[in-house]
Design a protein around this motif. Structure first.
Motif, short mmCIF file in Angstrom:
data_model
loop_
_atom_site.label_atom_id
_atom_site.label_comp_id
_atom_site.label_asym_id
_atom_site.label_seq_id
_atom_site.Cartn_x
_atom_site.Cartn_y
_atom_site.Cartn_z
N PRO A 140 58.49 -7.03 -48.08
CA PRO A 140 58.51 -8.50 -48.17
C PRO A 140 58.12 -9.23 -46.90
CG PRO A 140 60.44 -7.56 -49.23
CD PRO A 140 59.74 -6.43 -48.54
N GLN A 141 58.36 -8.63 -45.73
CA GLN A 141 58.10 -9.35 -44.49
C GLN A 141 57.15 -8.61 -43.55
OE1 GLN A 141 58.60 -12.20 -43.17
NE2 GLN A 141 60.27 -13.23 -44.22
N SER A 142 56.53 -7.55 -43.99
CA SER A 142 55.61 -6.86 -43.09
C SER A 142 54.35 -7.70 -42.90
CB SER A 142 55.24 -5.47 -43.64
OG SER A 142 54.13 -5.52 -44.51
N THR A 143 53.78 -7.64 -41.71
CA THR A 143 52.62 -8.48 -41.40
C THR A 143 51.45 -8.17 -42.32
OG1 THR A 143 52.10 -6.90 -39.64
CG2 THR A 143 53.23 -8.92 -39.00
N ALA A 144 51.17 -6.91 -42.54
CA ALA A 144 50.04 -6.55 -43.39
C ALA A 144 50.28 -6.97 -44.83
CB ALA A 144 49.79 -5.04 -43.30
N SER A 145 51.52 -6.86 -45.29
CA SER A 145 51.85 -7.26 -46.65
C SER A 145 51.69 -8.77 -46.84
CB SER A 145 53.29 -6.84 -46.98
OG SER A 145 53.45 -5.44 -46.89
N LEU A 146 52.15 -9.53 -45.85
CA LEU A 146 52.01 -10.98 -45.91
C LEU A 146 50.54 -11.38 -45.93
CD1 LEU A 146 54.78 -11.93 -43.33
CD2 LEU A 146 54.84 -12.45 -45.77
N ARG A 147 49.73 -10.65 -45.21
CA ARG A 147 48.30 -10.95 -45.17
C ARG A 147 47.69 -10.88 -46.57
NH1 ARG A 147 46.76 -7.10 -41.41
NH2 ARG A 147 47.22 -8.58 -39.74
N VAL A 148 48.04 -9.85 -47.32
CA VAL A 148 47.50 -9.69 -48.67
C VAL A 148 48.07 -10.73 -49.62
CG1 VAL A 148 47.43 -8.17 -50.68
CG2 VAL A 148 46.98 -7.26 -48.39
N ALA A 149 49.37 -10.95 -49.54
CA ALA A 149 50.00 -11.92 -50.44
C ALA A 149 49.42 -13.31 -50.26
CB ALA A 149 51.51 -11.94 -50.21
N GLN A 150 49.11 -13.67 -49.02
CA GLN A 150 48.54 -14.99 -48.81
C GLN A 150 47.17 -15.13 -49.46
OE1 GLN A 150 48.12 -16.36 -44.73
NE2 GLN A 150 47.84 -18.46 -45.43
N VAL A 151 46.37 -14.09 -49.37
CA VAL A 151 45.05 -14.15 -50.02
C VAL A 151 45.20 -14.28 -51.53
CG1 VAL A 151 42.86 -12.97 -50.36
CG2 VAL A 151 44.01 -12.82 -48.15
N LEU A 152 46.15 -13.57 -52.11
CA LEU A 152 46.40 -13.69 -53.55
C LEU A 152 46.76 -15.13 -53.92
CD1 LEU A 152 48.39 -10.38 -54.06
CD2 LEU A 152 46.19 -10.92 -55.12
N HIS A 153 47.57 -15.77 -53.09
CA HIS A 153 47.92 -17.18 -53.35
C HIS A 153 46.70 -18.08 -53.16
CE1 HIS A 153 52.30 -17.38 -54.05
NE2 HIS A 153 52.34 -16.25 -53.37
N GLU A 154 45.92 -17.85 -52.11
CA GLU A 154 44.73 -18.68 -51.87
C GLU A 154 43.77 -18.61 -53.06
OE1 GLU A 154 43.56 -20.67 -49.37
OE2 GLU A 154 45.24 -20.45 -47.95
#
Length: 218
Positions: free
Chosen positions: A9-23
């Protein structure tokens, strides 16, 4: 089928992907991986990512790991929805070259130094380990030099590759936000153009949706 994101939930690489999915307005199932329990080292996980790292995606049977590769895949597959041109069309050779230049700078001139700071001042502290201040100081010195260059670039244009936001900009957010957590937000705040650029990224709805932890949207 709905895309599945296997991530912490809070790993930097995971956040990177989740943000692109939202974008890109891509619905996804979130399958949390417990890094403390070393779920990423289980045999079933290693079949998907032999390096035992988060994240990876399963897009109707197509499995892909490495966050930057995943981000590009999503941006290209869903090019006609959500935020446009997160990866420029390859038909525009110059825009593509400028994007690749900015993406290279993010990896080689920003994250490599910001990650050292985050590791020493955040990750090691959580583990009860001592901070190597010499490593931190060296990383700060290097990042100061690199961000001076960023200041000049961003004094001429809104984003790192031109007038439009791309993955190269968004990929700075996870470790950039950790500079603030480490008490070193002044590295960004002291440079007006970098400050304007980075805070515009932090205000994007895609980041606001995940900054406190990833939650699935499907």
């Amino acid at each position: 089928m709905v895309l599945k994101l296997y991530a912490a939930p809070q790993s930097t690489a995971s956040l990177r992907v989740a943000q692109v999915l939202h974008e890109k307005n891509v619905p996804f199932e979130f399958h949390p991986i417990d890094l403390r329990a070393k779920e990423q080292k289980n045999p079933a996980f290693l079949e998907k990512n032999p390096f035992g790292q988060v994240p990876y995606i399963d897009d109707d049977g197509f499995v892909l790991y490495e966050s930057r590769a995943i981000g590009r895949y999503i941006a290209l597959k869903y090019a006609n929805q959500g935020t446009p041109n997160l990866v420029p069309p390859q038909s525009d050779l110059q825009a593509t070259a400028l994007f690749e230049q900015a993406a290279s700078n993010e990896f080689a001139n920003f994250e490599v130094h910001a990650a050292k700071i985050a590791y020493e001042k955040l990750f090691k502290v959580r583990l009860g380990l001592g901070t190597n201040e010499e490593v931190v100081e060296g990383a700060i010195q290097q990042l100061n030099v690199k961000l001076d260059a960023y200041e000049g670039i961003l004094g001429k244009q809104a984003y790192l590759s031109g007038d439009n936001v791309t993955l190269a900009d968004l990929y700075h957010i996870p470790f950039g936000s950790r500079l603030y957590r480490a008490g070193l937000g002044s590295l960004i705040d002291s440079r007006p153009n970098v400050f304007r650029w980075f805070n515009s990224l932090l205000e994007r709805p895609s980041w606001v949706a995940i900054k406190d932890g990833i939650v699935g949207t499907a």
